[in-house]
Design a protein around this motif. Structure first.
Motif, short mmCIF file in Angstrom:
data_model
loop_
_atom_site.label_atom_id
_atom_site.label_comp_id
_atom_site.label_asym_id
_atom_site.label_seq_id
_atom_site.Cartn_x
_atom_site.Cartn_y
_atom_site.Cartn_z
N ASN A 1 -14.99 -16.12 -85.76
CA ASN A 1 -14.81 -15.84 -87.19
C ASN A 1 -14.54 -14.36 -87.46
OD1 ASN A 1 -15.40 -18.57 -88.32
ND2 ASN A 1 -17.30 -18.20 -87.19
N TYR A 2 -13.42 -14.12 -88.13
CA TYR A 2 -13.01 -12.74 -88.42
C TYR A 2 -12.54 -12.64 -89.87
CZ TYR A 2 -13.06 -11.85 -83.38
OH TYR A 2 -13.46 -11.69 -82.07
N VAL A 3 -12.39 -11.42 -90.33
CA VAL A 3 -11.68 -11.18 -91.59
C VAL A 3 -10.64 -10.09 -91.33
CG1 VAL A 3 -13.46 -11.88 -93.26
CG2 VAL A 3 -13.53 -9.57 -92.29
N LEU A 4 -9.55 -10.16 -92.09
CA LEU A 4 -8.49 -9.16 -91.97
C LEU A 4 -8.69 -8.15 -93.09
CD1 LEU A 4 -5.99 -8.66 -90.18
CD2 LEU A 4 -4.63 -9.84 -91.91
N LEU A 5 -8.89 -6.89 -92.69
CA LEU A 5 -9.15 -5.84 -93.67
C LEU A 5 -8.03 -4.81 -93.65
CD1 LEU A 5 -12.88 -5.05 -92.75
CD2 LEU A 5 -12.07 -6.65 -94.50
N ASP A 6 -7.74 -4.25 -94.81
CA ASP A 6 -6.80 -3.15 -94.93
C ASP A 6 -7.43 -1.93 -94.25
OD1 ASP A 6 -4.99 -1.30 -95.85
OD2 ASP A 6 -4.79 -2.32 -97.78
N GLU B 1 -12.60 -14.66 -99.73
CA GLU B 1 -12.51 -15.80 -98.80
C GLU B 1 -11.13 -15.89 -98.15
OE1 GLU B 1 -14.80 -18.29 -97.96
OE2 GLU B 1 -16.34 -17.06 -98.92
N ARG B 2 -10.12 -15.45 -98.91
CA ARG B 2 -8.74 -15.56 -98.41
C ARG B 2 -8.45 -14.61 -97.24
NH1 ARG B 2 -5.93 -15.07 -104.17
NH2 ARG B 2 -7.70 -13.66 -104.30
N GLN B 3 -9.37 -13.67 -97.01
CA GLN B 3 -9.17 -12.74 -95.88
C GLN B 3 -9.74 -13.29 -94.57
OE1 GLN B 3 -10.58 -9.55 -98.82
NE2 GLN B 3 -9.94 -8.36 -97.04
N LYS B 4 -10.40 -14.45 -94.67
CA LYS B 4 -11.00 -15.03 -93.47
C LYS B 4 -9.95 -15.55 -92.50
CE LYS B 4 -14.67 -17.84 -94.20
NZ LYS B 4 -15.53 -18.76 -94.99
N ILE B 5 -10.17 -15.28 -91.21
CA ILE B 5 -9.28 -15.74 -90.15
C ILE B 5 -10.15 -16.44 -89.11
CG2 ILE B 5 -7.56 -15.05 -88.41
CD1 ILE B 5 -6.57 -14.04 -90.98
N TYR B 6 -9.72 -17.65 -88.71
CA TYR B 6 -10.51 -18.40 -87.73
C TYR B 6 -9.77 -18.49 -86.39
CZ TYR B 6 -13.04 -22.24 -85.53
OH TYR B 6 -13.76 -22.99 -84.65
N PHE B 7 -10.42 -18.03 -85.34
CA PHE B 7 -9.87 -18.09 -83.98
C PHE B 7 -10.58 -19.22 -83.22
CE2 PHE B 7 -7.35 -14.17 -83.20
CZ PHE B 7 -7.54 -13.54 -84.41
N PRO B 8 -9.99 -20.43 -83.17
CA PRO B 8 -10.69 -21.54 -82.51
C PRO B 8 -11.03 -21.26 -81.05
CG PRO B 8 -8.43 -22.16 -83.12
CD PRO B 8 -8.69 -20.84 -83.73
N PHE B 9 -10.25 -20.39 -80.38
CA PHE B 9 -10.51 -20.08 -78.97
C PHE B 9 -11.05 -18.66 -78.78
CE2 PHE B 9 -6.52 -22.45 -79.64
CZ PHE B 9 -6.96 -23.71 -79.28
#
Lengths: 149, 83
Positions: free
Chosen positions: A33-38, A15-23
């Motif tokens: 809705n995105y996630v940051l992956l290695d 869950e901590r990898q989730k990134i939210y782009f309001p725009f």
């Protein structure tokens, strides 16, 4: 959570990898809705949409090849993702790799800015016009030392 | 498209919160002042479109090239005399 990713197929993501782009991102305003992956290759990361597997942007920290890169955007834009001070900022740029990977470029004009505390993020446009949409990463790396001499 | 004629220092209102003023005219350049609420983002069209286009272009990046990047970056640093 389970995410279908472009680089790895279906994977489990914290869950901590989730990134939210309001725009959203420019041209992708509806995808928030995105996630940051290695990327399993330093210093790259994947910004993976959790809605559409094909939407995945390769990211790099621009400081690696441009030590003089400093964010130059409106304070209001930072406030919109609740960034209150510089320590909250995580800054990346999007990498484009064509058929010939040595010609890979980074978009220094449109950085991705992440609030590392709230994991809200946005893409902004730099005010200073010295930052271009396509900076050759290899060329910048090769001239890095000369610049700092 | 609605076309209006304005002189220097005259303004156009879009709704009740967006103001567009003609600040200066020199040769073929017009200086435009824009006042808009925070949530209305104002961009030069060519910059906005270029970033949009580059984002689409960036999706062409194939995950299978990632393992090649280590050597590429390493070589660039070597040529630079850093390593």
């Amino acid at each position: 959570m389970r995410v279908v990713s472009k680089p790895y197929g279906a994977i489990d993501v914290d869950e901590r990898q989730k990134i939210y782009f309001p725009f959203g991102l420019f041209g992708f305003e509806n995808f928030k809705n995105y996630v940051l992956l290695d990327a399993k290759q330093q210093p790259f990361y994947w910004l993976q949409s959790t809605d559409v597997a094909e939407i995945a942007f390769l990211l790099i920290n621009p400081k690696i090849f441009r030590t003089d890169y400093e964010l130059d955007i409106e304070e209001e834009e930072l406030a919109e993702i609740n960034i209150k001070n510089d320590e909250d900022i995580l800054c990346f740029t999007i990498v484009t790799i064509p058929e010939n990977p040595s010609k890979m470029t980074a978009n220094l004009q449109g950085p991705i800015i992440i609030n590392r505390k709230t994991r809200e993020a946005r893409q902004s446009i730099m005010r200073n016009q010295k930052w271009k949409i396509r900076h050759s990463i290899i060329d910048e790396l090769m001239s890095l030392e000369q610049k700092s001499c | 498209m609605l076309i209006l004629t304005r002189k220097i220092n005259e303004t156009i209102m879009i709704g009740d919160r967006i103001e567009i003023s003609i600040v200066d005219i020199k040769g073929d350049q017009v200086k435009v002042g824009i006042r808009a609420p925070r949530h209305v983002k104002v961009y030069r069209q060519e910059v906005y479109q270029a970033i949009q286009k580059e984002n689409i272009e960036a999706l062409q990046t194939k995950p299978d090239v990632i393992p090649l990047l280590d050597n590429l970056l390493g070589d660039a640093k070597k040529k630079n005399g850093k390593e």
